[in-house]
Design an enzyme around this catalytic site. Structure first.
Site, PDB file in Angstrom:
ATOM      1  CE  LYS A  16      -2.032  -0.918   3.872  1.00  0.00           C
ATOM      2  NZ  LYS A  16      -1.893  -1.996   4.232  1.00  0.00           N
ATOM      3  NE  ARG A  91      -3.892  -0.976  10.243  1.00  0.00           N
ATOM      4  CZ  ARG A  91      -2.745  -0.798   9.513  1.00  0.00           C
ATOM      5  NH1 ARG A  91      -3.236   0.538   9.377  1.00  0.00           N
ATOM      6  NH2 ARG A  91      -1.890  -1.206   9.641  1.00  0.00           N
ATOM      7  NE  ARG A 126       7.447  -2.653   5.939  1.00  0.00           N
ATOM      8  CZ  ARG A 126       6.077  -2.751   6.177  1.00  0.00           C
ATOM      9  NH1 ARG A 126       5.976  -2.803   4.948  1.00  0.00           N
ATOM     10  NH2 ARG A 126       6.111  -3.045   6.989  1.00  0.00           N
ATOM     11  NE  ARG A 159       6.881  -0.588  10.375  1.00  0.00           N
ATOM     12  CZ  ARG A 159       5.830  -0.435   9.734  1.00  0.00           C
ATOM     13  NH1 ARG A 159       5.842   0.366   7.919  1.00  0.00           N
ATOM     14  NH2 ARG A 159       4.363  -0.945  10.339  1.00  0.00           N
ATOM     15  NE  ARG A 170       2.329  -5.059  11.563  1.00  0.00           N
ATOM     16  CZ  ARG A 170       3.285  -4.554  10.348  1.00  0.00           C
ATOM     17  NH1 ARG A 170       4.855  -5.045  10.795  1.00  0.00           N
ATOM     18  NH2 ARG A 170       3.234  -3.929   9.522  1.00  0.00           N
TER      19      ARG A 170
END
Ligand code: AMP
Length: 213
Positions: A16, A91, A126, A159, A170
Site C-alpha cells: 500500500k 482499518r 523489509r 521496524r 498484525r
C-alpha cells in the site's frame, strides 16, 4: 478538478505504501498514511504518540479516538482539498463509519490482494528509511549501500513490528478487523480488487486501471 478520495486497502505488506507514493507523483494528491502519522507522532514525542506506542509495538490497532483525531487534522490541511489517498485507514468498521458519518464520499477503494506466506516474506525482510520513509527489502529490493537509503541517504532500519511474532499478530488483526471492510465497500459499489503479487510496475498499472480516472 473533481476531488479524488481513494483508499488503498490490504493486509500489512501488500504494498500500500509503495504504490501510494507512486500515485502521489502521478495524481498530485497526498498520501495519508495513519501508520506514518503515528510514527511521526512517536518520533516527536507527543502525548498521542506516547499513547500509541504500546499498541503499535504489539501489532494491535491504536484506539479509534486517537487515530481519528490524527486523520481529521490531516484531512483539514490545504493540500488535501483536491483529494487524497488513504493508506492504512480505515482499518475497522468503526473507522469506515466515521468517514461515512462525516459525509466523506470515497470514490474508489482498491483492495490489494496478497497471500499470507508472501506477506510474511515481504515484512520480515523489509527495511525502512528513518528520514523519508522509503521502503526496501533485504532480498527483493536491497539498498545499494547496506543500511543507507538510496533515495535520501538516510539510515534504514527494521521496524519493531516487522519481527516474526508481531507480524503474526498484525496479520491476525487484519483478518479479524480490517478484512470485513472488503465486503463493506463492495456493498457501497466502490471496491476493486487487484492482484498485488506481481511485479511492482504491473501491480501499479492494474491499480491505475482499477481507479478508472
Ligand atoms: P502501518 O504502517 O500501516 O503498518 O501501521 C503500523 C501500526 O500503526 C499498526 O500495526 C497499528 O498499530 C497502527 N495503525 C496504523 N493505522 C492505524 C489505524 N487506522 N487504526 C489503528 N491503528 C493503526
Amino acid at each position: 478538478m473533481k476531488a479524488k478520495r481513494l483508499i488503498l486497502l490490504g493486509p500489512p505488506g501488500a504494498g500500500k505504501g509503495t504504490q501510494s507514493q507512486r500515485l502521489v507523483d502521478d495524481l498530485g494528491i497526498p498520501q495519508v498514511s495513519t501508520g506514518d502519522l503515528l510514527r511521526a507522532a512517536r518520533k516527536a514525542g507527543t502525548e498521542l504518540g506516547n499513547q500509541a506506542k504500546a499498541f503499535m509495538d504489539a501489532g494491535k490497532l491504536v484506539p479509534d479516538s486517537l487515530v481519528l483525531a490524527l486523520v481529521e487534522e490531516r484531512l483539514a490541511e490545504k493540500d488535501a482539498r483536491e483529494g487524497y489517498i488513504l493508506d492504512g485507514f480505515p482499518r475497522n468498521e468503526a473507522q469506515a463509519k466515521a468517514l461515512d458519518d462525516r459525509s466523506i464520499a470515497i470514490e474508489r477503494v482498491v483492495n490489494l490482494a496478497v497471500p499470507d506466506a508472501e506477506l510474511v516474506r515481504r515484512l520480515s525482510g523489509r527495511r525502512v528509511c528513518r528520514d523519508c520513509g522509503a521502503s526496501f527489502h533485504v532480498d527483493f529490493h536491497p539498498t545499494k549501500v547496506e543500511g543507507t537509503c538510496d533515495r535520501c541517504g538516510g539510515e534504514t532500519y527494521q521496524r519493531k513490528d516487522d519481527t516474526a511474532e508481531v507480524i503474526q499478530s498484525r496479520l491476525g488483526v487484519y483478518g479479524e478487523q480490517t478484512k470485513p471492510l472488503i465486503a463493506y465497500y463492495r456493498e457501497q459499489g466502490v471496491l476493486r480488487t487487484v492482484d498485488g503479487t506481481g511485479e511492482m510496475e504491473a501491480v501499479y498499472r492494474a491499480i491505475l486501471e482499477a481507479l478508472e480516472l
